[in-house]
Write an enzyme that holds these catalytic residues in place. Structure first.
Site, short mmCIF file in Angstrom:
data_model
loop_
_atom_site.label_atom_id
_atom_site.label_comp_id
_atom_site.label_asym_id
_atom_site.label_seq_id
_atom_site.Cartn_x
_atom_site.Cartn_y
_atom_site.Cartn_z
N GLY A 104 37.16 35.73 38.77
CA GLY A 104 38.14 35.64 39.84
C GLY A 104 38.89 36.94 40.08
N ASP A 136 44.80 36.25 44.00
CA ASP A 136 44.55 37.46 44.79
C ASP A 136 43.54 38.40 44.14
OD1 ASP A 136 46.01 38.62 42.71
OD2 ASP A 136 47.83 38.86 43.89
N ASP A 271 35.18 29.59 28.73
CA ASP A 271 34.86 30.71 29.63
C ASP A 271 35.36 32.03 29.09
OD1 ASP A 271 37.42 29.33 30.39
OD2 ASP A 271 37.67 31.09 31.64
N ASN A 272 36.11 31.98 27.99
CA ASN A 272 36.58 33.21 27.33
C ASN A 272 35.85 33.47 26.02
OD1 ASN A 272 38.45 33.65 29.36
ND2 ASN A 272 40.11 32.61 28.28
N ASP A 281 38.44 39.08 27.19
CA ASP A 281 39.56 38.58 28.00
C ASP A 281 40.88 38.58 27.23
OD1 ASP A 281 37.92 38.30 30.15
OD2 ASP A 281 37.58 36.16 29.91
#
Length: 522
Positions: A104, A136, A271-272, A281
């Site tokens: 993301g 963002d 996901d990490n 991460d």
């Protein structure tokens, strides 16, 4: 272009791509990645660069001083012949399946080969991707400094990790609610260029299994074996089992290192979790100040404490169980996966014992070693005791110190008034047991101290240290970033010129945001 990289892209050349080219938020199916260009920055500025990683990529210090380098590694210029992309993956977050997640706020620029090593290069904080959901895709200076410093610090501690190449300001402002308390504010935007052999995660495989897309799952597993586990041989059911077993072994090695140095990841979602067993991460991580198995630096996890220090090995096991479920569709047999998981549990006990014995300077095997370690861990938590300082001072204990042992580690206690008679007696009894145990060893006190100091670091990136660098950087002063960067390259050395960093967390940092409490806000 003022510098040249040996571009050898594999991921986006060999794996299925998202056929939709627009950079819009969406569910991406039957694809491992989506193309996404970095957002151009208004006034980029290079703050720091890793000379080691420059060399690894075949670049020089002079290359890093060029405008081209700045533009490429802040997203303003795309390397010739490359197509930046964001990776698709899913994951369990705090124990619950979250569905599609993906890169993301990370964009992969390219893969570079140098000296027979292949490096994937990412920009973290480079803008929106199809996986940004409602965010963002940007990052702020504070979190970027923390990732840049910590990933390099972990490498020099001997811990498997992603690396960092550069840290830059974007020149743009980013709106963030630091503590998720409804008080957002604008912060300096920043970009970290980070590198690894691969950024594949457990969630990269989970997403396809969750969608019953066995075809893409098998394609990704075969690709991963070909490029990162080629020693296992050609893809087959047996190879897939061996692949899972090696992922388990690497993950175990990683988390044992975390426990050794007191590192708490803070957000061990699937996901990490790197498929290569790398620390990945760096969000709300922290280093144990007071030795506490129940501590987590993540404010989001304060209630559940799922990712607390003492639970990290168990969470790795839980995450591996989820990965086993993801791989099952291409193996179609549960028992070999269960065997790997069962072995993980047995190996964890043994690996932890070996690691803790190394911290205590014990090489011979004695039946009561586990009890000695368990007693120590219990007593350490009876009062606030600095983990790093305690184990570093412990190396000065000799077999003759059964009476003086407590005083030799006295400086590791935050409040000596906490060491009341009952706790003092427990410590004295433990040091009697420990010094008696040392008499069984054959190493001299000098040799043992040297070995203990090679596994018990003197310097780690305490949160307050990173926060001091962040505070200075907010004012445009980046000297402390470099000072800490240089300090942490030799964490096991005495470095008497840096003795000021071998201290307990100062009182002002006890409850300060960024020092004791961190959120997932980037």
């Amino acid at each position: 272009m003022d510098f040249k990289l040996n571009i050898k892209d594999y991921f986006n050349e060999e794996l299925p791509e998202d056929p939709i080219k627009e950079n819009t938020r969406r569910q991406v199916t039957e694809a491992c990645f989506s193309y996404a260009d970095p957002k151009k920055t208004s006034k980029p500025e290079l703050i720091h660069v890793s000379l080691e990683m420059l060399t690894e990529l075949g670049l020089t210090k002079e290359d890093a001083a060029t405008k081209d380098f700045l533009n490429v590694f802040t997203g303003n210029t795309i390397l010739e012949g490359t197509k930046p992309y964001a990776m698709c993956y899913g994951g369990h977050q705090f124990g619950n399946w979250a569905g599609q997640l993906g890169d993301g706020r990370a964009i992969n620029l390219a893969e570079v080969t140098h000296n027979n090593k292949n490096w994937a290069i990412q920009l973290k904080g480079a803008g929106e991707t199809p996986y940004s959901r409602n965010a963002d895709g940007l990052a702020v200076l504070r979190s970027s400094i923390r990732e840049y410093l910590c990933s390099e610090a972990m490498f020099h501690l001997g811990i498997p990790t992603t690396r960092a190449l550069s840290l830059s300001l974007s020149g743009d402002k980013v709106l963030r609610d630091v503590m998720y308390d409804g008080n957002p504010d604008y912060e300096k935007g920043a970009i970290v260029s980070r590198t690894a052999a691969s950024f594949l995660r457990f969630g990269s495989f989970q997403i396809f299994a969750s969608r019953q897309d066995s075809k893409t799952l098998k394609t990704l597993v075969d690709y991963t074996i070909k490029h990162h586990f080629s020693h296992l041989g050609k893809p087959s059911k047996e190879t897939y089992i061996q692949f899972f077993n090696e992922v388990a072994e690497r993950s175990l090695e990683m988390v044992i290192h975390w426990q050794r140095v007191g590192f708490v990841h803070g957000v061990m979602n699937t996901d990490n979790m790197s498929i290569l067993g790398l620390t990945i991460d760096y969000g709300p991580y922290g280093w144990l100040e007071g030795y506490d198995h129940g501590w987590t630096p993540n404010t989001t996890d304060n209630g559940q404490k799922r990712y607390r220090y003492g639970a990290q090995p168990e969470i790795v096991y839980w995450n591996l169980y989820q990965l086993a479920n993801a791989l099952y569709p291409i193996i179609e047999e549960a028992s070999p996966l269960e065997e790997v998981l069962n072995s993980f549990g047995d190996n964890l006990v043994e690996s932890y014992l070996v690691m803790m014995k190394s911290k205590l300077g014990l090489e011979k095997n004695e039946v009561n070693d586990a009890r000695l370690i368990n007693d120590l861990e219990t007593i350490l938590q009876l009062s606030e005791t600095d983990m790093t300082i305690f184990f570093r001072l412990l190396s000065s204990i000799t077999s003759d110190d059964k009476k003086d042992g407590l005083m030799k580690v006295w400086d590791s206690f935050y409040d000596s008034n906490e060491i009341k008679e009952d706790i003092k007696l427990k410590w004295e009894n433990w040091f009697v047991d420990y010094t008696n145990r040392l008499k069984i060893e054959t190493l001299s006190a000098t040799e043992r101290k040297k070995k203990m100091n090679a596994v018990n670091p003197k310097y780690v990136l305490r949160n307050y240290m990173a926060q001091l660098a962040i505070d200075d950087a907010d004012k445009g002063d980046y000297k402390l970033i470099d000072e800490l960067y240089q300090l942490l390259k030799k964490p096991y050395d005495e470095q008497p010129e840096h003795e000021k960093w071998f201290v307990k967390r100062p009182d002002w940092a006890r409850n300060k945001i960024g020092c004791s409490r961190l959120s997932c806000s980037s």
